[in-house]
Scaffold this motif. Structure first.
Motif, PDB file in Angstrom:
ATOM      1  N   MET A  55       0.850  -1.178   0.000  1.00 57.37           N
ATOM      2  CA  MET A  55       0.000   0.000   0.000  1.00 57.37           C
ATOM      3  C   MET A  55       0.891   1.234   0.000  1.00 57.37           C
ATOM      4  SD  MET A  55      -1.371   0.161   3.946  1.00 57.37           S
ATOM      5  CE  MET A  55      -2.006   1.833   3.739  1.00 57.37           C
ATOM      6  N   THR A  56       0.317   2.372  -0.380  1.00 56.50           N
ATOM      7  CA  THR A  56       1.078   3.615  -0.411  1.00 56.50           C
ATOM      8  C   THR A  56       0.557   4.578   0.649  1.00 56.50           C
ATOM      9  OG1 THR A  56       1.934   5.348  -1.871  1.00 56.50           O
ATOM     10  CG2 THR A  56      -0.386   4.743  -2.133  1.00 56.50           C
ATOM     11  N   GLN A  57       1.332   5.613   0.911  1.00 60.72           N
ATOM     12  CA  GLN A  57       0.960   6.594   1.936  1.00 60.72           C
ATOM     13  C   GLN A  57       1.653   7.909   1.626  1.00 60.72           C
ATOM     14  OE1 GLN A  57      -1.041   6.487   4.921  1.00 60.72           O
ATOM     15  NE2 GLN A  57      -0.642   8.674   4.702  1.00 60.72           N
ATOM     16  N   GLY A  58       0.867   8.952   1.362  1.00 69.59           N
ATOM     17  CA  GLY A  58       1.430  10.262   1.083  1.00 69.59           C
ATOM     18  C   GLY A  58       1.441  11.140   2.322  1.00 69.59           C
ATOM     19  N   GLY A  59       2.186  12.233   2.230  1.00 72.38           N
ATOM     20  CA  GLY A  59       2.219  13.199   3.318  1.00 72.38           C
ATOM     21  C   GLY A  59       3.599  13.358   3.916  1.00 72.38           C
ATOM     22  N   ARG A  60       3.895  14.578   4.400  1.00 67.70           N
ATOM     23  CA  ARG A  60       5.161  14.824   5.069  1.00 67.70           C
ATOM     24  C   ARG A  60       5.240  13.957   6.317  1.00 67.70           C
ATOM     25  NH1 ARG A  60       6.959  20.904   6.738  1.00 67.70           N
ATOM     26  NH2 ARG A  60       6.307  20.188   8.819  1.00 67.70           N
ATOM     27  N   LEU A  61       6.444  13.535   6.689  1.00 70.11           N
ATOM     28  CA  LEU A  61       6.599  12.567   7.771  1.00 70.11           C
ATOM     29  C   LEU A  61       5.898  12.984   9.055  1.00 70.11           C
ATOM     30  CD1 LEU A  61      10.265  11.228   7.520  1.00 70.11           C
ATOM     31  CD2 LEU A  61       8.158   9.881   7.511  1.00 70.11           C
ATOM     32  N   ASP A  62       5.998  14.253   9.409  1.00 74.41           N
ATOM     33  CA  ASP A  62       5.397  14.678  10.674  1.00 74.41           C
ATOM     34  C   ASP A  62       3.886  14.837  10.592  1.00 74.41           C
ATOM     35  OD1 ASP A  62       5.602  16.853   8.976  1.00 74.41           O
ATOM     36  OD2 ASP A  62       6.064  18.293  10.567  1.00 74.41           O
ATOM     37  N   ALA A  63       3.337  14.672   9.382  1.00 78.45           N
ATOM     38  CA  ALA A  63       1.891  14.799   9.209  1.00 78.45           C
ATOM     39  C   ALA A  63       1.190  13.457   9.045  1.00 78.45           C
ATOM     40  CB  ALA A  63       1.587  15.676   7.992  1.00 78.45           C
ATOM     41  N   VAL A  64       1.954  12.365   9.033  1.00 79.20           N
ATOM     42  CA  VAL A  64       1.358  11.043   8.860  1.00 79.20           C
ATOM     43  C   VAL A  64       0.744  10.595  10.185  1.00 79.20           C
ATOM     44  CG1 VAL A  64       1.802   8.630   8.296  1.00 79.20           C
ATOM     45  CG2 VAL A  64       3.028  10.431   7.077  1.00 79.20           C
TER      46      VAL A  64
END
Length: 252
Positions: free
Chosen positions: A95-104
Motif C-alpha cells: 500500500m502507499t501513503q502520502g504526506g510529510r513525515l510529521d503529518a502522517v
C-alpha cells in the motif's frame, strides 16, 4: 517451438488483483507457470483467474491478507495443496501513503508498516518453510525506486520500501545455503491504480519523475512482470540478493 521459461514451475503471486500483480499474472502464465493468485478481494481475482484459465493456463486463486500471519500460512498451504510444490513466489502486495513525515497519522504509519514490511516478512517466512523442505526456490519481492533514494512527500512509504530491500538482502544470505534465491525489484513510476493515488497525493510529483527518467515514460505492469519472470526462472540461477531497478534509467 522453444520451451517457455517457466514451464513446469508453480508460482505464488501475492497482490494479484490489479496493477502490477494482475499484469504480472498474465506474463507469468504466458511464460508457462502454474499460478496461485492471492489478494484481499475475491471478485477481481476470480475474473482474472477465469480469463487466464479460458486461455488454457493452469491458474487458481485464494484470498488472503499479508499482514495476518495465519492468513499468509493459509494461502501458502493452499498453493501446495493445489499444485504439490512451490517453485517461486512474487511478493507484490503493498500500500502507499502520502504526506510529510510529521503529518502522517500514527495509525496510518502502523498500517503501512504492517502491510509493506511485516507482510513481506511473513510471506518470506512461510514461503521458505515450504521451499526449505524442497531444497530449492526463488522469491522476488517488490520495493521501489523510493527504496533506493529519498524524496519529499512519501516518507512512510519510502521507509517501508527501504526495509523491503533490507529484508531481501538478509534473506539472500540466510536462505542461499538452502538453495533459495531471494531478489527484489525496484520499479519507478508504473501505470497502475497506485500511481493514480500518488498523483493525487503529490500533484506534479509523478510527472517530474517521468521527466527526469532517461526513457521519458512511465513503466507498465507487464514490464515489471517480465523482470519478475526472469528472476523466477532458471535463467537467473546465480542471481540472489540483487536489487533490480525497473525504472527507465531513473536511478542511473
Amino acid at each position: 517451438m522453444s520451451t517457455p521459461p517457466l514451464a513446469g514451475k508453480v508460482i505464488l503471486l501475492v497482490g494479484a488483483s490489479a496493477g502490477i500483480g494482475a499484469d504480472a499474472a498474465r506474463v507469468l502464465a504466458e511464460d508457462g507457470a502454474a499460478l496461485m493468485l492471492v489478494a484481499r478481494t475475491k471478485e477481481p481475482l476470480a475474473a482474472l483467474t477465469e480469463q487466464l484459465t479460458s486461455e488454457g493456463h493452469d491458474v487458481a486463486f485464494t484470498t488472503g491478507d499479508i499482514s495476518d500471519a495465519a492468513s499468509v500460512a493459509g494461502f501458502v498451504d493452499a498453493t501446495v495443496a493445489r499444485f504439490g510444490r512451490l517453485h517461486g513466489a512474487f511478493n507484490n502486495a503493498a500500500m502507499t501513503q502520502g504526506g510529510r513525515l510529521d503529518a502522517v497519522p500514527e495509525a496510518d504509519f502502523d498500517r503501512i508498516v504492517a502491510v509493506n514490511v511485516k507482510g513481506t516478512w511473513l510471506c518470506i517466512r512461510e514461503e521458505v518453510r515450504v521451499m526449505e523442505g524442497q531444497g530449492f526456490g526463488s522469491i522476488v519481492n517488490v520495493s521501489s525506486i523510493g527504496g533506493l533514494r529519498g524524496s519529499s512527500g512519501m516518507g512512510a512509504y519510502q521507509a517501508t520500501k527501504h526495509a523491503v530491500i533490507g529484508l531481501t538482502r538478509t534473506a539472500a544470505h540466510d536462505f542461499g545455503p538452502l538453495g533459495i534465491r531471494v531478489n527484489v525489484l525496484a520499479p519507478g513510476p508504473t501505470e497502475t491504480p497506485m500511481l493514480a493515488e500518488t498523483r493525487r497525493a503529490i500533484p506534479g510529483g509523478v510527472e517530474a519523475r517521468i521527466a527526469a527518467t532517461p526513457l521519458r515514460k512511465a513503466g507498465t505492469g507487464a514490464e515489471v512482470g517480465a523482470s519478475a519472470a526472469f528472476l523466477l526462472s532458471d535463467r537467473a540461477s546465480h542471481i540472489s540478493g540483487a536489487v533490480l531497478p525497473v525504472d527507465g534509467g531513473f536511478c542511473a
